[in-house]
Enzyme design. Structure first.
Site, PDB file in Angstrom:
ATOM      1  N   GLY A  12       0.830  -1.207   0.000  1.00  0.00           N
ATOM      2  CA  GLY A  12       0.000   0.000   0.000  1.00  0.00           C
ATOM      3  C   GLY A  12       0.862   1.252   0.000  1.00  0.00           C
ATOM      4  N   ASP A  14       1.694   3.198   2.979  1.00  0.00           N
ATOM      5  CA  ASP A  14       2.568   3.348   4.149  1.00  0.00           C
ATOM      6  C   ASP A  14       3.653   2.281   4.223  1.00  0.00           C
ATOM      7  OD1 ASP A  14       0.792   5.332   4.724  1.00  0.00           O
ATOM      8  OD2 ASP A  14       0.107   4.514   6.634  1.00  0.00           O
ATOM      9  N   MET A  60      -5.565 -11.342   5.629  1.00  0.00           N
ATOM     10  CA  MET A  60      -6.197 -10.966   6.897  1.00  0.00           C
ATOM     11  C   MET A  60      -7.537 -11.662   7.111  1.00  0.00           C
ATOM     12  SD  MET A  60      -4.014  -9.011   8.286  1.00  0.00           S
ATOM     13  CE  MET A  60      -4.838  -8.304   9.703  1.00  0.00           C
ATOM     14  N   LEU A  81      -0.508  -3.015   8.856  1.00  0.00           N
ATOM     15  CA  LEU A  81      -1.007  -1.933   7.997  1.00  0.00           C
ATOM     16  C   LEU A  81      -2.090  -2.420   7.037  1.00  0.00           C
ATOM     17  CD1 LEU A  81       2.392  -0.216   7.019  1.00  0.00           C
ATOM     18  CD2 LEU A  81       1.031   0.050   9.096  1.00  0.00           C
ATOM     19  N   ALA A  83      -5.404  -3.377   5.343  1.00  0.00           N
ATOM     20  CA  ALA A  83      -6.803  -3.014   5.574  1.00  0.00           C
ATOM     21  C   ALA A  83      -7.504  -2.747   4.256  1.00  0.00           C
ATOM     22  CB  ALA A  83      -6.898  -1.739   6.432  1.00  0.00           C
ATOM     23  N   THR A 126      -6.938   4.869  13.378  1.00  0.00           N
ATOM     24  CA  THR A 126      -7.222   5.993  12.475  1.00  0.00           C
ATOM     25  C   THR A 126      -8.092   7.076  13.111  1.00  0.00           C
ATOM     26  OG1 THR A 126      -8.546   6.540  10.507  1.00  0.00           O
ATOM     27  CG2 THR A 126      -9.061   4.474  11.568  1.00  0.00           C
ATOM     28  N   GLU A 128     -10.507   8.310  11.711  1.00  0.00           N
ATOM     29  CA  GLU A 128     -11.900   8.000  11.355  1.00  0.00           C
ATOM     30  C   GLU A 128     -12.663   7.428  12.547  1.00  0.00           C
ATOM     31  OE1 GLU A 128     -14.175   8.094   8.527  1.00  0.00           O
ATOM     32  OE2 GLU A 128     -12.772   9.722   8.210  1.00  0.00           O
ATOM     33  N   TYR A 151     -16.016   1.467   7.922  1.00  0.00           N
ATOM     34  CA  TYR A 151     -14.549   1.455   8.066  1.00  0.00           C
ATOM     35  C   TYR A 151     -14.161   1.898   9.482  1.00  0.00           C
ATOM     36  CZ  TYR A 151      -9.730   3.155   7.736  1.00  0.00           C
ATOM     37  OH  TYR A 151      -8.397   3.383   7.980  1.00  0.00           O
ATOM     38  N   LYS A 155     -12.478  -0.293  12.611  1.00  0.00           N
ATOM     39  CA  LYS A 155     -11.194   0.121  13.197  1.00  0.00           C
ATOM     40  C   LYS A 155     -11.315   0.338  14.715  1.00  0.00           C
ATOM     41  CE  LYS A 155      -8.057   0.464   9.797  1.00  0.00           C
ATOM     42  NZ  LYS A 155      -6.662  -0.012   9.835  1.00  0.00           N
ATOM     43  N   HIS A 181      -2.671  10.863   6.007  1.00  0.00           N
ATOM     44  CA  HIS A 181      -1.315  11.147   5.531  1.00  0.00           C
ATOM     45  C   HIS A 181      -1.186  10.658   4.096  1.00  0.00           C
ATOM     46  CE1 HIS A 181      -1.457   7.519   8.024  1.00  0.00           C
ATOM     47  NE2 HIS A 181      -0.658   6.961   7.112  1.00  0.00           N
ATOM     48  N   ARG A 186       0.134   7.617  -2.787  1.00  0.00           N
ATOM     49  CA  ARG A 186      -1.217   7.495  -2.235  1.00  0.00           C
ATOM     50  C   ARG A 186      -2.121   6.888  -3.313  1.00  0.00           C
ATOM     51  NH1 ARG A 186      -4.560   6.861   2.058  1.00  0.00           N
ATOM     52  NH2 ARG A 186      -5.375   8.824   2.859  1.00  0.00           N
TER      53      ARG A 186
END
Ligand code: NAP
Ligand code: F7E
Length: 327
Positions: A12, A14, A60, A81, A83, A126, A128, A151, A155, A181, A186
């Site tokens: 991803g 990050d 996952m 990380l 998700a 997050t 969120e 989401y 989380k 971020h 991205r």
């Protein structure tokens, strides 16, 4: 002996920044990836580190695969990380989002408890999770959660499960509550990259407009490279804890558009933006702004890249990339 780290979600945004940082510190980095017919290493390639990672397959959604990964690697540190990270899709894919973002974390924590209980664990929590929750206009570790999307809800479950494994079993489990971020790698669905990629395409005549949703939403946007440093620091502490990570400043989507078009040297941005209801959310998080005092005090972490520098970096990278599409 070199320390070992396992990063889930390494392909991803990050994952590559964190990998680069850990490799520079001498770590051996294992990257967990899903089963692909044709894996996409674009983000790792961008940072020129693909050949330095040892990949291992796991999902996952599949507990036994996670048990196998943990038993095989038994790393010093795990950075979770992985998700389904796109909020906008989480209403349409609430079950999948819950399975990956909530239950997946439980599976991973269980795997660590059974096969590698001394491993230090980082959970990608997050802002969120805060949703509508705020304390006098900002969010910190004490602010209540009021998530607004499947989401965010998933989380919150993962966050509390991370805390619970610390409190119940004494595992070193840290949760980084990171605000938005961004970077040149991205995903293009997220609003910042959608804007910088769109502006670059408009500049070079490959697109005529960008369709967007709510221009008034405000986010605390920082640079992914700075935030990878915070993840690392959380696992270097003597005691596991939870930290809010953000810049302490926020800007609207509209401000991001204005600046991106300025750096792309396209006058009159309003001519190119179409407000499209398809990109509005059933329940919006209107405004997020971090108060990262705890991280500043305990981790000694502070963001280096400013909002303007971030927008400029992303526009520059997309202009360079889009230009190569022309030849
Ligand atoms: P990202 O670019 O969407 O990367 C997420 C990664 O997770 C992808 O590589 C994806 O694999 C992998 N993944 C998805 N489902 C999986 C599954 N079932 N099994 C294994 N891997 C799976 O996200 P990011 O921006 O790097 O964010 C990293 C983490 O931080 C995420 O957990 C996100 O929710 C969280 N977070 C992000 C931000 C932010 O602003 N970026 C802020 C706070 C928290 P594929 O490549 O196969 O799709
Ligand atoms: O939206 C608004 C949208 O999708 C930001 C993820 O990394 O950060 C990210 O989630 C804002 C929202 O990010 C469009 O309504 C307007 O208010 O870039 P985003 P996000 O939802 O904040 C958090 C911290 C995470 O944890 C997530 O994983 O922009 N917006 N118009 C739009 N958003 C998108 N995507 N597309 C639009 O056209």
């Amino acid at each position: 002996m070199a320390k070992t780290a396992l990063i889930t979600g390494i392909l991803g945004q990050d994952g590559p920044y964190l990998s680069k940082l850990l490799l520079a510190k001498g770590y051996k980095v294992y990257g967990m990836i899903r089963r692909y017919s044709n894996p996409n290493f674009e983000t790792l390639d961008y940072l020129e580190i693909t050949d330095k990672i040892e990949f291992i397959e796991g999902d996952m959604g599949d507990e036994s695969s996670l048990m196998n990964v943990v038993r095989t690697v038994r790393p010093d540190e795990v950075y979770n990380l992985a998700a389904q990270s796109f909020v906008g899709d989480s209403w349409q894919m609430a079950k999948l989002t819950t399975e990956v973002n909530a239950l997946g974390v439980l599976y991973l924590l269980n795997s660590l408890k059974i096969f590698s209980p001394t491993t230090k664990f980082y959970q990608a929590s997050t802002s969120e999770m805060f949703g509508l929750g705020n304390t006098h206009g900002y969010q910190d570790e004490k602010t209540s959660f009021h998530p607004r999307s499947p989401y965010g809800i998933a989380k919150v479950y993962a966050h509390w499960m991370t805390v619970n494994f610390r409190e119940s079993y004494g595992l070193f489990t840290a949760s980084g509550i990171l605000f938005n971020h961004e970077s040149p790698v991205r995903g293009k669905q997220f609003v910042t990259r959608k804007i910088t990629d769109g502006a670059a395409r408009i500049k070079y005549g490959l697109a005529k407009k960008i369709n967007l949703g709510n221009l008034d939403a405000k986010r605390d946007w920082g640079f992914a490279g700075d935030y990878a440093e915070a993840m690392y620091l959380m696992l270097q502490q003597d005691k596991a804890d939870d930290y809010v990570i953000g810049t302490g400043q926020n800007h609207s989507v509209k401000e991001f558009v204005e600046l991106a078009f300025k750096y792309a040297e396209i006058p009159d941005w309003k001519k190119y933006i179409v407000i499209d209801p398809r990109f509005k959310r059933p329940a919006e998080v209107y405004e997020l702004k971090a108060k990262p005092e705890k991280a500043l005090k305990i981790l000694g972490w502070r963001p280096k890249v400013t909002f303007a520098e971030l927008v400029k970096m992303m526009v520059k990278a997309d202009m360079k990339r889009v230009k190569t599409l022309l030849v």
